[in-house]
Motif scaffolding. Structure first.
Motif, PDB file in Angstrom:
ATOM      1  N   GLY A 362       7.347  -6.144 -15.516  1.00  0.00           N
ATOM      2  CA  GLY A 362       7.895  -6.479 -14.197  1.00  0.00           C
ATOM      3  C   GLY A 362       7.749  -5.301 -13.242  1.00  0.00           C
ATOM      4  O   GLY A 362       7.293  -5.467 -12.097  1.00  0.00           O
ATOM      5  N   ALA A 363       8.109  -4.102 -13.691  1.00  0.00           N
ATOM      6  CA  ALA A 363       7.998  -2.922 -12.823  1.00  0.00           C
ATOM      7  C   ALA A 363       6.544  -2.694 -12.424  1.00  0.00           C
ATOM      8  O   ALA A 363       6.241  -2.345 -11.279  1.00  0.00           O
ATOM      9  N   ALA A 364       5.631  -2.933 -13.376  1.00  0.00           N
ATOM     10  CA  ALA A 364       4.204  -2.747 -13.091  1.00  0.00           C
ATOM     11  C   ALA A 364       3.751  -3.720 -12.001  1.00  0.00           C
ATOM     12  O   ALA A 364       2.959  -3.363 -11.124  1.00  0.00           O
ATOM     13  N   LEU A 365       4.275  -4.952 -12.033  1.00  0.00           N
ATOM     14  CA  LEU A 365       3.870  -5.937 -11.021  1.00  0.00           C
ATOM     15  C   LEU A 365       4.382  -5.555  -9.636  1.00  0.00           C
ATOM     16  O   LEU A 365       3.729  -5.827  -8.628  1.00  0.00           O
ATOM     17  N   TYR A 366       5.540  -4.905  -9.584  1.00  0.00           N
ATOM     18  CA  TYR A 366       6.020  -4.394  -8.290  1.00  0.00           C
ATOM     19  C   TYR A 366       5.018  -3.370  -7.744  1.00  0.00           C
ATOM     20  O   TYR A 366       4.661  -3.398  -6.565  1.00  0.00           O
ATOM     21  N   ILE A 367       4.573  -2.438  -8.610  1.00  0.00           N
ATOM     22  CA  ILE A 367       3.626  -1.403  -8.151  1.00  0.00           C
ATOM     23  C   ILE A 367       2.346  -2.090  -7.674  1.00  0.00           C
ATOM     24  O   ILE A 367       1.817  -1.775  -6.598  1.00  0.00           O
ATOM     25  N   ALA A 368       1.880  -3.059  -8.468  1.00  0.00           N
ATOM     26  CA  ALA A 368       0.638  -3.760  -8.103  1.00  0.00           C
ATOM     27  C   ALA A 368       0.823  -4.486  -6.766  1.00  0.00           C
ATOM     28  O   ALA A 368      -0.068  -4.458  -5.903  1.00  0.00           O
ATOM     29  N   GLY A 369       1.981  -5.102  -6.573  1.00  0.00           N
ATOM     30  CA  GLY A 369       2.256  -5.831  -5.334  1.00  0.00           C
ATOM     31  C   GLY A 369       2.271  -4.889  -4.136  1.00  0.00           C
ATOM     32  O   GLY A 369       1.811  -5.253  -3.041  1.00  0.00           O
ATOM     33  N   LEU A 370       2.784  -3.687  -4.322  1.00  0.00           N
ATOM     34  CA  LEU A 370       2.827  -2.722  -3.220  1.00  0.00           C
ATOM     35  C   LEU A 370       1.428  -2.207  -2.882  1.00  0.00           C
ATOM     36  O   LEU A 370       1.147  -1.865  -1.735  1.00  0.00           O
ATOM     37  N   LEU A 371       0.567  -2.166  -3.889  1.00  0.00           N
ATOM     38  CA  LEU A 371      -0.813  -1.710  -3.683  1.00  0.00           C
ATOM     39  C   LEU A 371      -1.700  -2.794  -3.089  1.00  0.00           C
ATOM     40  O   LEU A 371      -2.722  -2.487  -2.466  1.00  0.00           O
ATOM     41  N   ALA A 372      -1.328  -4.052  -3.332  1.00  0.00           N
ATOM     42  CA  ALA A 372      -2.251  -5.164  -3.047  1.00  0.00           C
ATOM     43  C   ALA A 372      -2.348  -5.457  -1.564  1.00  0.00           C
ATOM     44  O   ALA A 372      -1.434  -5.189  -0.794  1.00  0.00           O
ATOM     45  N   LYS A 373      -3.485  -6.058  -1.209  1.00  0.00           N
ATOM     46  CA  LYS A 373      -3.651  -6.575   0.160  1.00  0.00           C
ATOM     47  C   LYS A 373      -2.861  -7.868   0.242  1.00  0.00           C
ATOM     48  O   LYS A 373      -2.975  -8.720  -0.651  1.00  0.00           O
ATOM     49  N   GLY A 374      -2.065  -8.018   1.291  1.00  0.00           N
ATOM     50  CA  GLY A 374      -1.323  -9.271   1.471  1.00  0.00           C
ATOM     51  C   GLY A 374      -0.010  -9.251   0.699  1.00  0.00           C
ATOM     52  O   GLY A 374       0.428  -8.225   0.189  1.00  0.00           O
ATOM     53  N   GLU A 375       0.565 -10.456   0.612  1.00  0.00           N
ATOM     54  CA  GLU A 375       1.922 -10.573   0.075  1.00  0.00           C
ATOM     55  C   GLU A 375       1.896 -10.959  -1.401  1.00  0.00           C
ATOM     56  O   GLU A 375       1.088 -11.780  -1.818  1.00  0.00           O
ATOM     57  N   THR A 376       2.781 -10.364  -2.165  1.00  0.00           N
ATOM     58  CA  THR A 376       2.907 -10.714  -3.583  1.00  0.00           C
ATOM     59  C   THR A 376       4.313 -11.225  -3.834  1.00  0.00           C
ATOM     60  O   THR A 376       5.287 -10.673  -3.311  1.00  0.00           O
ATOM     61  N   THR A 377       4.410 -12.272  -4.644  1.00  0.00           N
ATOM     62  CA  THR A 377       5.724 -12.772  -5.056  1.00  0.00           C
ATOM     63  C   THR A 377       5.859 -12.530  -6.553  1.00  0.00           C
ATOM     64  O   THR A 377       4.970 -12.867  -7.323  1.00  0.00           O
TER      65      THR A 377
END
Ligand code: EPU
Length: 405
Positions: A362-377
């Motif tokens: 879960g924590a890794a997905l937060y980091i990935a979401g912050l790095l990603a282009k656009g919005e992550t849920t």
């Protein structure tokens, strides 16, 4: 993202220390308790055993186990695996325990054979019936016990045997003991309570049984996995991030420096910046002082941002890859090969709808979401609340745009 973050108390240091409070009828004061759902579940479980737990100030509690029950049948028991630590403390204190068998979990099978064999070697009767474990011993007797299994020493197993052996007659030698800082912390707490332990921080712990332990005050150290998560985040995407509370993080800091990370280390604090042109990494998770398995998923995200092929071998939990399909949805190029990840970078991550499969994933997905282009849920964020104290708030304070929906 930029700013500074203060690392909270360690979940995995706090949980066995709370269990160890059951070894005395006197009052223990525990400070720097992290606000995590796993800690709240453990406290609820202790209250159900008749233990008094009072909040005395922000992050400090007073615990008194005058006469704890030895039957663990609370509804809270299945919520946290670390409830297994109650086996050692209750066996030591009351001479008997009945507790539900902990199940497997999303990071793979989590057997407790080494715990149970260790209790047997101290002279306890161990039986299992209908998914419950029953332990009993009129007297525990010191022995030589090995806590090392095929994937290395067991951390909570070592904690359990330490707690059971503090009152065992004579000398107990735990060889192949876990050397994790969380075990050192437990040894220090037990020593402050009056236990006699030699070899703290090494793989051979010698415990001389004592008649009684007493209450004391103890401060939980910083969470090295939370610190590591923020260091990785800082390196992946921060203009500048100061992480306060980085003790015992060398096993992460050294490979990051080798990869070329722009990082300044001062006493117990690191200033880290997003670094272009990091060198490829080859990481192998292993017991302390090796690279922690609990930072596997987070470093995997960083590897997607490095040019070339990085390799990540998982040696503790062969099934800890729940984050991989989610990162692949974001267009990461990761192949699984046995118990290893082969990460081909660098790739632009794309905002996606993701589900956390466990706490660290879960924590890794937060980091990935912050790095990603656009919005992550990210869904299933209750996993993250198990081990990260006010994660959303801490991330927002350093510039993350996060909304809870
Ligand atoms: N193992 C056995 N037999 C046993 C016990 C363990 O074969 O009786 C194996 C496990 O299957 C695994 C290895 O030994 O392959 C190590 O497991 P260990 O017992 O050390 O894990 P644990 O004590 O249950 C603690 C942390 C975990 C962390 C591991 C490894 C706590 C409460 N949990 O678990 O933390 O991953 O050590 O460092 O301290 C987390 O915080 O996200 C987390 C999972």
């Amino acid at each position: 993202m930029h700013g500074s973050v203060d690392i909270s108390g360690s979940k995995n240091a706090c949980l066995p220390v709370l269990a160890a409070c059951l070894l005395t009828a006197e009052t223990c004061i525990i400070r720097n308790i992290p606000a995590l759902s796993d800690i709240f579940s453990m406290i609820d479980l202790m209250k159900d055993l008749g233990v008094t737990v009072e909040t005395i100030s922000n992050k400090s509690i007073r615990v008194q186990a005058r006469n704890p029950r030895s039957v663990v049948d609370s509804t809270h028991v299945n919520r946290i695996r670390a409830s297994v630590c109650l086996m050692g403390s209750l066996l030591g204190r009351t001479g008997e325990v009945a507790i539900p068998m902990p199940g497997g979990c999303v990071i793979g099978a989590r057997p407790i054979d080494l715990h149970l064999r260790g209790f047997q070697m101290l002279g306890a009767n161990v039986s299992t019936f209908d998914s419950n474990i029953y332990l009993s011993a009129k007297t525990l007797i010191g022995n030589k016990i090995c806590m090392s299994g095929k994937c290395g020493p067991t951390v909570t197993g070592t904690a359990n045997l330490l707690m059971a052996s503090v009152f065992a007659q004579g000398k107990t030698v735990i060889c192949g003991a876990a050397c994790e800082p969380e075990i050192v912390s437990l040894c220090n707490f037990l020593t402050m309570m009056g236990a006699k332990i030699d070899g703290i921080g090494t793989s051979t712990l010698t415990i001389l049984g004592v008649e009684k332990l007493h209450g004391c005050e103890f401060t939980i150290s910083h969470d090295r996995i939370e610190a590591g998560t923020f260091l990785i985040l800082g390196l992946a995407c921060a203009k500048e991030l100061v992480v306060n509370g980085i003790s015992n993080s060398e096993s992460l800091i050294n490979p990051l420096l080798e990869a070329g990370a722009d990082m300044k280390i001062e006493t117990d604090k690191a200033t880290i910046k997003k670094t272009e042109n990091l060198r490829c990494m080859h990481i192998i998770t292993s017991p302390f002082p090796g690279f922690p398995t609990d930072l596997h998923a987070q470093i995997s995200v960083l590897m997607t941002q490095i040019n070339g092929v990085s390799i990540l071998e998982e040696k503790i939990y062969p099934e800890r890859f729940g984050h991989v399909p989610e990162l692949v949805k974001m267009k990461a190029n990761i192949q699984l090969n046995g118990h290893s990840e082969i990460v081909n970078g660098r790739c632009d991550l794309h905002g996606s709808e993701l589900a956390a499969t466990d706490l660290r994933a879960g924590a890794a997905l937060y980091i990935a979401g912050l790095l990603a282009k656009g919005e992550t849920t990210v869904t299933n964020t209750h996993y993250v609340a198990r081990g990260y104290d006010h994660f959303n708030e801490k991330l927002r304070a350093i510039g993350a745009d996060i909304h809870e929906v």
